[in-house]
Design an enzyme around this catalytic site. Sequence first.
Site, mmCIF file in Angstrom:
data_model
loop_
_atom_site.group_PDB
_atom_site.id
_atom_site.type_symbol
_atom_site.label_atom_id
_atom_site.label_comp_id
_atom_site.label_asym_id
_atom_site.label_seq_id
_atom_site.Cartn_x
_atom_site.Cartn_y
_atom_site.Cartn_z
ATOM 1 N N LEU A 88 11.930 -12.223 -31.082
ATOM 2 C CA LEU A 88 11.641 -13.531 -31.673
ATOM 3 C C LEU A 88 10.765 -14.393 -30.771
ATOM 4 C CD1 LEU A 88 15.131 -14.439 -33.219
ATOM 5 C CD2 LEU A 88 13.151 -13.468 -34.373
ATOM 6 N N CYS A 89 9.781 -13.759 -30.136
ATOM 7 C CA CYS A 89 8.845 -14.499 -29.281
ATOM 8 C C CYS A 89 7.400 -14.130 -29.626
ATOM 9 C CB CYS A 89 9.142 -14.269 -27.806
ATOM 10 S SG CYS A 89 9.316 -12.545 -27.315
ATOM 11 N N GLY A 90 7.142 -13.972 -30.910
ATOM 12 C CA GLY A 90 5.785 -13.697 -31.355
ATOM 13 C C GLY A 90 5.287 -12.335 -30.893
#
Length: 287
Positions: A88-90
């Site tokens: 969930l950090c691109g």
Amino acid sequence: MPGSKEIRNKIKSVQNTRKITKAMEMVAASKMRRAQERMRMARPYGEKIRNVAAHISHANPEYRHPFVVERDTVRRVGMIVVTTDKGLCGGLNTNVLRLALSRMKEWEVEGEGIEVCAIGNKGLGFMQRLGAKVASHVTGLGDRPHMEKLIGAVKIMLDGYIEDRFDRLLIFYTKFVNTMKQEPVMEQLLPLAGEHLGTPEGAWDYIYEPDAKDVLDQVLTRYIEALIYQAVSENMASEQSARMVAMKAASDNAGTVIDELTLIYNKTRQASITKELSEIVGGAAAV
């Protein structure tokens, strides 16, 4: 077209998702500030020990430490790949792993063997799926880098270089530029050369106690560990920045979806009311 009840359920589901992404955005913003502070605090130490290592390596020509001696041929390459434990950090992990994979393919074409040290769960899983030779790994670092957790895996790679298991040691990580920009980079750790060590201005004379070999072994090892610690700190700051941006984008997208679904719901409800009125008017006219 879905009914009013289905649309209401979708709106409620997206609203719940937006609450989660908004909370994660705020948590990442808080952690990002602390991660940036730790990263900036580590930089002066890295710069100072770099100067000391440069002067010491040039001050005693009768003893050349293995870390500063260029190898004539490169048969095997050691890689330290720094990624995150969570997602969930691109595209943070994707970008650095894509860079590492492209380099690995180039080295394989040239016939060079590869050993990998994976720091972070995402990189470890990727290398295992790839079938790479993982010499050491570290996972579960949390939100703050701890040298005692890194030192075991790092020592395996440093010993491998000294024992000629590989002829170069490189590190892949994501460099923090600013909150909106993080760059995947590859840097050479061993042999020490170029911008990492540099050439000192002037010559310093040292008196070694107990002797030059023991001093250089300690100082240059601490120097490499400081470089790796700095890389992990940069990667953690990049992780929190990328997660904050990704969660903000997710929250904004959720808001857009809610607006679109609300518009559809209102149109459906209006059409239903109009239909009911038409039926009532038609029934009254028939009577």
